[in-house]
Write a protein that holds these residues in place. Sequence first.
Motif, short mmCIF file in Angstrom:
data_model
loop_
_atom_site.label_atom_id
_atom_site.label_comp_id
_atom_site.label_asym_id
_atom_site.label_seq_id
_atom_site.Cartn_x
_atom_site.Cartn_y
_atom_site.Cartn_z
N GLY A 1 0.79 -1.22 0.00
CA GLY A 1 0.00 0.00 0.00
C GLY A 1 0.82 1.27 0.00
N ASN A 2 0.14 2.36 -0.32
CA ASN A 2 0.74 3.68 -0.24
C ASN A 2 0.75 4.16 1.21
N LEU A 3 1.79 4.89 1.58
CA LEU A 3 1.81 5.64 2.82
C LEU A 3 1.21 7.02 2.54
N PRO A 4 0.87 7.78 3.59
CA PRO A 4 0.22 9.08 3.36
C PRO A 4 1.00 10.04 2.47
N CYS A 5 2.34 9.95 2.48
CA CYS A 5 3.13 10.87 1.66
C CYS A 5 2.89 10.69 0.17
N ALA A 6 2.27 9.57 -0.21
CA ALA A 6 1.92 9.38 -1.62
C ALA A 6 0.82 10.34 -2.04
N TYR A 7 0.07 10.87 -1.07
CA TYR A 7 -1.07 11.73 -1.35
C TYR A 7 -0.83 13.20 -1.01
N THR A 8 -0.02 13.45 0.01
CA THR A 8 0.14 14.82 0.49
C THR A 8 1.58 15.08 0.90
N ASP A 9 2.04 16.31 0.68
CA ASP A 9 3.37 16.72 1.12
C ASP A 9 3.40 17.04 2.61
N LEU A 10 2.26 16.93 3.29
CA LEU A 10 2.17 17.27 4.70
C LEU A 10 2.34 16.03 5.58
N ALA A 11 3.04 15.02 5.07
CA ALA A 11 3.32 13.78 5.79
C ALA A 11 4.82 13.63 5.96
N THR A 12 5.22 12.91 7.01
CA THR A 12 6.64 12.75 7.33
C THR A 12 7.07 11.29 7.17
N CYS A 13 6.47 10.58 6.24
CA CYS A 13 6.66 9.13 6.11
C CYS A 13 8.12 8.72 5.98
N PRO A 14 8.47 7.57 6.56
CA PRO A 14 9.84 7.06 6.41
C PRO A 14 10.08 6.50 5.01
N LEU A 15 11.34 6.53 4.62
CA LEU A 15 11.76 5.92 3.36
C LEU A 15 12.28 4.51 3.65
N PRO A 16 12.37 3.66 2.65
CA PRO A 16 12.85 2.29 2.88
C PRO A 16 14.32 2.28 3.34
N PRO A 17 14.68 1.29 4.15
CA PRO A 17 16.09 1.15 4.53
C PRO A 17 16.96 0.86 3.32
N ALA A 18 18.24 1.16 3.44
CA ALA A 18 19.19 0.81 2.38
C ALA A 18 19.12 -0.70 2.15
N GLY A 19 19.07 -1.11 0.91
CA GLY A 19 19.01 -2.53 0.60
C GLY A 19 17.61 -3.04 0.34
N ASN A 20 16.59 -2.23 0.62
CA ASN A 20 15.21 -2.68 0.40
C ASN A 20 14.68 -2.28 -0.97
N ARG A 21 15.55 -2.27 -1.95
CA ARG A 21 15.15 -2.02 -3.34
C ARG A 21 15.15 -3.35 -4.07
N LEU A 22 13.99 -3.80 -4.53
CA LEU A 22 13.88 -5.08 -5.22
C LEU A 22 14.15 -4.89 -6.72
N PRO A 23 15.03 -5.72 -7.31
CA PRO A 23 15.38 -5.57 -8.73
C PRO A 23 14.37 -6.24 -9.65
N VAL A 24 13.10 -6.26 -9.25
CA VAL A 24 12.04 -6.85 -10.05
C VAL A 24 10.84 -5.90 -10.01
N ALA A 25 9.92 -6.08 -10.93
CA ALA A 25 8.72 -5.25 -10.97
C ALA A 25 7.60 -5.97 -10.23
N ILE A 26 7.22 -5.41 -9.07
CA ILE A 26 6.12 -5.98 -8.29
C ILE A 26 4.82 -5.34 -8.79
N GLU A 27 4.19 -5.96 -9.78
CA GLU A 27 2.99 -5.39 -10.40
C GLU A 27 1.76 -5.83 -9.61
N ALA A 28 1.72 -5.34 -8.39
CA ALA A 28 0.64 -5.68 -7.46
C ALA A 28 0.50 -4.56 -6.46
#
Length: 273
Positions: A234-261
Amino acid sequence: MTVQDVERQGFVEAWEQWHRQKEEVLAGPHGFLAITGLHWLSAEPARFEDAPGAWSTGAEGVVVELADGEELTLDGTVVRGRHGFGIIAERDSRYVTAGDAVIEIAKRGGHDILRPRHPDNELRTSFTRTPAYAPDTRWVRPGRFLPFEEPRAVTVGAAVEGLEHVYDSPGQVEFELGGAVHRLTAFNGSTSGSLMVLFTDETSGVTTYAANRSLQIAAPDAEGRVTLDFNRAGNLPCAYTDLATCPLPPAGNRLPVAIEAGEKIPLQRGGQP
């Protein structure tokens, strides 16, 4: 109708219920889409257009000074004049009401903030839905939880430039996808024993929100087995508004595949139906 058809129908209905409930919280009268301001408090009292009172923070915590004719309601009690909210713990929030608005007093990344929530905010009233991929059982993946000997403090960035969050990570989640084994650093989830992972993948910035995607994972069983249902990414609130302080993923949590879901880029951010 075959057994497979019944199972498929139940799977889709469960996903639709999850998505509907998530949308209801987001777009509720005082949900994230109702936020009208992200105000950073300092020692100097400041007034804001979308909240009564002059607000400040210091050694005693957050304080509001309400002028004559101004009032807030806290836990059913009317507050007038000067009121101290005390020290707000990191990632905690307190809420007061002012008319039909709710004022959130919170601490994020070590900073005290104020976020008024007004039901008539245009971002909320114009919201229709969040586009998403059709649920597909092929994106339900078995995995296993690999606990650390001791929880590790992990520092991550935030949707607000210059802000950092620190979370305790109990371990990693390992799973196989596309013929390769992947590991994601996990944080504690929303319920006892559950996990949450923040990640990006090859769809990020293309069909899904660029900064982060969030997935809740039920508590591991006695053998450490878990299930990753990427349909519920799911989306975190920052996907909708700039008034959110959502965390970014930790280093290493980038998947080299397309998760089309899961959920796609919100329509308000240029996403496609």
